[in-house]
Design a protein around this motif. Structure first.
Motif, PDB file in Angstrom:
ATOM      1  N   LEU A   1       0.831  -1.192   0.000  1.00  0.00           N
ATOM      2  CA  LEU A   1       0.000   0.000   0.000  1.00  0.00           C
ATOM      3  C   LEU A   1       0.870   1.247   0.000  1.00  0.00           C
ATOM      4  CD1 LEU A   1      -2.572  -0.985   2.785  1.00  0.00           C
ATOM      5  CD2 LEU A   1      -2.905  -1.084   0.311  1.00  0.00           C
ATOM      6  N   LEU A   2       0.422   2.233  -0.712  1.00  0.00           N
ATOM      7  CA  LEU A   2       1.054   3.540  -0.666  1.00  0.00           C
ATOM      8  C   LEU A   2       0.361   4.306   0.460  1.00  0.00           C
ATOM      9  CD1 LEU A   2       2.960   5.646  -1.875  1.00  0.00           C
ATOM     10  CD2 LEU A   2       1.114   6.289  -3.431  1.00  0.00           C
ATOM     11  N   LEU A   3       1.100   4.548   1.531  1.00  0.00           N
ATOM     12  CA  LEU A   3       0.548   5.238   2.701  1.00  0.00           C
ATOM     13  C   LEU A   3       1.534   6.282   3.191  1.00  0.00           C
ATOM     14  CD1 LEU A   3      -0.674   2.118   4.721  1.00  0.00           C
ATOM     15  CD2 LEU A   3      -2.143   3.846   3.690  1.00  0.00           C
ATOM     16  N   PRO A   4       1.040   7.297   3.880  1.00  0.00           N
ATOM     17  CA  PRO A   4       1.967   8.240   4.507  1.00  0.00           C
ATOM     18  C   PRO A   4       2.828   7.502   5.533  1.00  0.00           C
ATOM     19  CG  PRO A   4      -0.306   9.061   4.582  1.00  0.00           C
ATOM     20  CD  PRO A   4      -0.357   7.645   4.105  1.00  0.00           C
ATOM     21  N   VAL A   5       4.111   7.813   5.591  1.00  0.00           N
ATOM     22  CA  VAL A   5       5.012   7.115   6.506  1.00  0.00           C
ATOM     23  C   VAL A   5       4.562   7.273   7.954  1.00  0.00           C
ATOM     24  CG1 VAL A   5       6.703   8.964   6.804  1.00  0.00           C
ATOM     25  CG2 VAL A   5       7.445   6.584   6.926  1.00  0.00           C
ATOM     26  N   SER A   6       3.867   8.330   8.264  1.00  0.00           N
ATOM     27  CA  SER A   6       3.395   8.546   9.634  1.00  0.00           C
ATOM     28  C   SER A   6       2.452   7.440  10.104  1.00  0.00           C
ATOM     29  CB  SER A   6       2.708   9.907   9.747  1.00  0.00           C
ATOM     30  OG  SER A   6       1.592   9.971   8.873  1.00  0.00           O
ATOM     31  N   VAL A   7       1.810   6.753   9.177  1.00  0.00           N
ATOM     32  CA  VAL A   7       0.895   5.670   9.536  1.00  0.00           C
ATOM     33  C   VAL A   7       1.650   4.547  10.258  1.00  0.00           C
ATOM     34  CG1 VAL A   7      -0.633   3.883   8.592  1.00  0.00           C
ATOM     35  CG2 VAL A   7      -0.745   6.213   7.711  1.00  0.00           C
ATOM     36  N   LEU A   8       2.912   4.328   9.889  1.00  0.00           N
ATOM     37  CA  LEU A   8       3.695   3.264  10.537  1.00  0.00           C
ATOM     38  C   LEU A   8       3.892   3.497  12.027  1.00  0.00           C
ATOM     39  CD1 LEU A   8       6.483   2.611   7.903  1.00  0.00           C
ATOM     40  CD2 LEU A   8       4.492   1.193   8.418  1.00  0.00           C
ATOM     41  N   HIS A   9       3.754   4.729  12.460  1.00  0.00           N
ATOM     42  CA  HIS A   9       3.996   5.064  13.857  1.00  0.00           C
ATOM     43  C   HIS A   9       2.737   5.075  14.705  1.00  0.00           C
ATOM     44  CE1 HIS A   9       8.108   5.969  12.844  1.00  0.00           C
ATOM     45  NE2 HIS A   9       7.667   6.689  11.830  1.00  0.00           N
ATOM     46  N   THR A  10       1.625   4.676  14.143  1.00  0.00           N
ATOM     47  CA  THR A  10       0.375   4.678  14.899  1.00  0.00           C
ATOM     48  C   THR A  10       0.174   3.339  15.597  1.00  0.00           C
ATOM     49  OG1 THR A  10      -0.913   3.933  13.001  1.00  0.00           O
ATOM     50  CG2 THR A  10      -0.701   6.315  13.304  1.00  0.00           C
ATOM     51  N   GLY A  11      -0.455   3.394  16.752  1.00  0.00           N
ATOM     52  CA  GLY A  11      -0.697   2.185  17.534  1.00  0.00           C
ATOM     53  C   GLY A  11      -1.575   1.181  16.824  1.00  0.00           C
ATOM     54  N   PHE A  12      -2.557   1.654  16.065  1.00  0.00           N
ATOM     55  CA  PHE A  12      -3.468   0.701  15.428  1.00  0.00           C
ATOM     56  C   PHE A  12      -2.751  -0.168  14.405  1.00  0.00           C
ATOM     57  CE2 PHE A  12      -4.129   4.245  12.407  1.00  0.00           C
ATOM     58  CZ  PHE A  12      -4.120   3.588  11.189  1.00  0.00           C
ATOM     59  N   VAL A  13      -1.716   0.351  13.751  1.00  0.00           N
ATOM     60  CA  VAL A  13      -0.983  -0.449  12.766  1.00  0.00           C
ATOM     61  C   VAL A  13      -0.277  -1.612  13.457  1.00  0.00           C
ATOM     62  CG1 VAL A  13       0.944  -0.449  11.136  1.00  0.00           C
ATOM     63  CG2 VAL A  13      -0.699   1.408  11.107  1.00  0.00           C
ATOM     64  N   ARG A  14       0.385  -1.344  14.558  1.00  0.00           N
ATOM     65  CA  ARG A  14       1.098  -2.398  15.290  1.00  0.00           C
ATOM     66  C   ARG A  14       0.144  -3.461  15.818  1.00  0.00           C
ATOM     67  NH1 ARG A  14       3.667   2.255  16.629  1.00  0.00           N
ATOM     68  NH2 ARG A  14       2.674   2.442  18.670  1.00  0.00           N
ATOM     69  N   GLY A  15      -1.104  -3.086  16.039  1.00  0.00           N
ATOM     70  CA  GLY A  15      -2.098  -4.052  16.490  1.00  0.00           C
ATOM     71  C   GLY A  15      -2.700  -4.879  15.376  1.00  0.00           C
ATOM     72  N   ILE A  16      -2.503  -4.452  14.134  1.00  0.00           N
ATOM     73  CA  ILE A  16      -3.119  -5.137  12.993  1.00  0.00           C
ATOM     74  C   ILE A  16      -2.121  -5.980  12.216  1.00  0.00           C
ATOM     75  CG2 ILE A  16      -4.264  -4.778  10.762  1.00  0.00           C
ATOM     76  CD1 ILE A  16      -5.519  -2.238  11.959  1.00  0.00           C
TER      77      ILE A  16
END
Length: 99
Positions: A72-87
């Motif tokens: 996926l093309l996503l803003p790099v800031s998304v990698l630093h969100t808690g929900f990403v680490r949970g998914i």
């Protein structure tokens, strides 16, 4: 490529030589639940809508739950969100940052 927009992405991929591109104006969240369709999918690749955090979370959860490899093309800031680490398994995540 599940997020349709104007449909031009499929044309670009076909011009590059990809012969089996599924890019239709269907609801991704419904289509990803269709087991018989998903059996025909090898890889999911797209630039999902960035409309809200809820949308990003819903897209990532659907991608992860599909069991298919995806990019996926996503803003790099998304990698630093808690929900990403949970998914997603962060050990399997690769981030490409262009110059």
């Amino acid at each position: 490529m599940p997020f349709y927009y104007d449909g031009k992405c499929a044309e670009h991929l076909r011009d590059l030589g990809f012969s089996h591109v599924v890019h239709t104006d269907d609801d991704f969240f419904e289509r990803v639940k269709d087991a018989s369709f998903m059996e025909t999918v090898d890889f999911i690749w797209d630039n999902p809508p960035y409309t809200s955090q809820d949308t990003k979370e819903r897209v990532l959860r659907a991608m992860s739950d599909s069991g298919k490899p995806f990019a996926l093309l996503l803003p790099v800031s998304v990698l630093h969100t808690g929900f990403v680490r949970g998914i997603v398994d962060m050990e399997a995540v690769q981030c490409i940052i262009p110059r």
